[in-house]
Design a protein around this motif. Structure first.
Motif, PDB file in Angstrom:
ATOM      1  N   ALA A 146      49.146  34.195  51.144  1.00 18.32           N
ATOM      2  CA  ALA A 146      49.286  35.408  50.320  1.00 18.32           C
ATOM      3  C   ALA A 146      50.069  35.068  49.046  1.00 18.32           C
ATOM      4  CB  ALA A 146      49.993  36.500  51.117  1.00 18.32           C
ATOM      5  N   ASP A 176      48.390  35.232  45.250  1.00 19.27           N
ATOM      6  CA  ASP A 176      48.895  36.407  44.535  1.00 19.27           C
ATOM      7  C   ASP A 176      48.858  36.176  43.012  1.00 19.27           C
ATOM      8  OD1 ASP A 176      50.116  38.884  44.074  1.00 19.27           O
ATOM      9  OD2 ASP A 176      52.092  37.928  43.946  1.00 19.27           O
ATOM     10  N   ALA A 215      41.606  34.666  52.937  1.00 22.74           N
ATOM     11  CA  ALA A 215      42.850  35.055  52.249  1.00 22.74           C
ATOM     12  C   ALA A 215      42.582  35.295  50.758  1.00 22.74           C
ATOM     13  CB  ALA A 215      43.907  33.960  52.421  1.00 22.74           C
ATOM     14  N   ALA A 268      42.992  38.841  48.692  1.00 25.59           N
ATOM     15  CA  ALA A 268      43.796  38.949  47.453  1.00 25.59           C
ATOM     16  C   ALA A 268      42.917  39.286  46.246  1.00 25.59           C
ATOM     17  CB  ALA A 268      44.529  37.624  47.210  1.00 25.59           C
TER      18      ALA A 268
END
Ligand SMILES: NC(=O)c1ccc[n+]([C@@H]2O[C@H](COP(=O)([O-])OP(=O)(O)OC[C@H]3O[C@@H](n4cnc5c(N)ncnc54)[C@H](OP(=O)(O)O)[C@@H]3O)[C@@H](O)[C@H]2O)c1
Length: 299
Positions: free
Chosen positions: A67, A71, A96, A100
């Motif tokens: 994450a 990000d 993932a 995001a």
């Protein structure tokens, strides 16, 4: 703009990282060993325009690490080394990235990838490419041929005895330099425009392993031989070298696929992306000559 490179210490990814660092791009590196990354890129950082990369160290299956890595990233490059965990890890990374809402994922696959092809690595990449496409992420899939740097795996034996072995006696391979794969990846990352396309990358010539041996011999100035063995014999040789069973299976599959001509295809991807053909094998050998010289085997 944040450029994320997953596994930046890898063969292709480290060239890509150096190229983007040298052009002053703001980089984020996701690696499993930050010290290795700092050592690997120290020279480039010292001589480059100098934006130090953000380095995130962690396991590639840790949700918190992933994450953090994705990000705010605008584009990411993904190439993981071959391991028994590769498929699970890469699927988790893609998931993932999708969570995001990454705007563009550039994934390294392999020429001829397909879920039903004749060898494990090709099948693995076929499954992973399909997983990426199904994720809904904007993507570019790069499918390079066999890397010329694979010859370095035979370098100790070439240095010591003037030969290396495999079980692809006649198959030709349109082998490509990892520096060229990285240049092609850099173009794709810098154009800020995911086109949801798959681009095949080969070098400019397709050679048999015996012809590669001739090239090595011409540049090193001594005879070099590719010893073509039966598949069961090369398995024994690799087992005696201490390779684990899974790696022996992968190697046998690659030899089988190269013998069947799965990478015997010149493609236009490199020229289209970079405006030039890839490097010839001679350039790779000349640039890595020391690795094949007898002195390199003494250690
Ligand atoms: N070799 C070929 O001829 C060829 C041709 C076409 C496509 N490919 C594909 O290219 C990809 C590999 O690219 P590459 O050679 O540039 O990669 P690589 O150097 O083998 O490794 C890339 C990254 O993966 C990490 N890694 C390796 N094993 C791992 C594991 N078990 N768990 C977590 N991370 C791991 C490495 O970390 P560390 O640096 O910390 O070890 C490195 O950062 C593979 O998918 C391969 O199938 C290869």
């Amino acid at each position: 703009m944040t450029y994320l490179i997953v596994g930046a210490t890898g063969r292709v990814a480290s060239h890509l990282t150096r190229q983007l660092l040298a052009s002053g791009k703001p980089l984020r590196l996701l690696v499993r060993n930050a010290d290795k990354a700092r050592t690997l890129f120290a020279d480039t950082l010292a001589s480059a325009k100098g934006i130090a990369p953000e380095i995130i160290e962690g396991a590639f299956d840790d949700p918190v690490t992933l994450a953090r890595a994705f990000d705010g990233a605008n584009v990411a490059f993904l190439a993981l080394g071959t391991s028994p965990e590769q498929v699970v890890l890469e699927q988790g990374l893609v998931d993932a990235a999708a969570k995001a809402r990454l705007p563009h994922l550039v994934r390294l696959s392999v020429l001829g990838a397909h879920p039903n092809t004749i060898y494990e690595i090709g099948r693995r990449h076929g499954v992973l490419d399909d997983h990426l496409k199904a994720s809904g992420l904007p993507y570019t899939v790069l499918r390079p041929a066999y890397f010329s740097s694979n010859l370095l795996l035979g370098a100790p034996s070439i240095a010591a005895r003037g030969e290396w072995a495999g079980s692809a006696p006649t198959g030709r391979v349109a082998l490509i330099d990892t520096r060229d794969v990285a240049e092609a990846a850099a173009v794709v990352m810098l154009r800020h425009e995911p086109r949801n396309e798959t681009i095949e990358l080969s070098g400019p010539e397709s050679l048999s392993f015996a012809q590669m041996a001739e090239r090595l011999g011409a540049i090193l100035g001594r005879p070099i031989r590719y010893v073509a063995m039966e598949p069961h014999e090369i398995r024994q040789v690799r087992a005696a070298l201490g390779l684990p069973a899974w790696r022996i299976d992968i190697g046998a599959g690659i030899d089988n696929a190269m013998e069947a001509g799965l990478n015997d295809r010149l493609t236009s991807g490199m020229q289209r992306l970079t405006g030039r053909p890839g490097r010839k094998l001679d350039e790779f050998i000349a640039d890595h000559r020391l690795a094949f010289e007898p002195a390199a085997s003494v250690s």
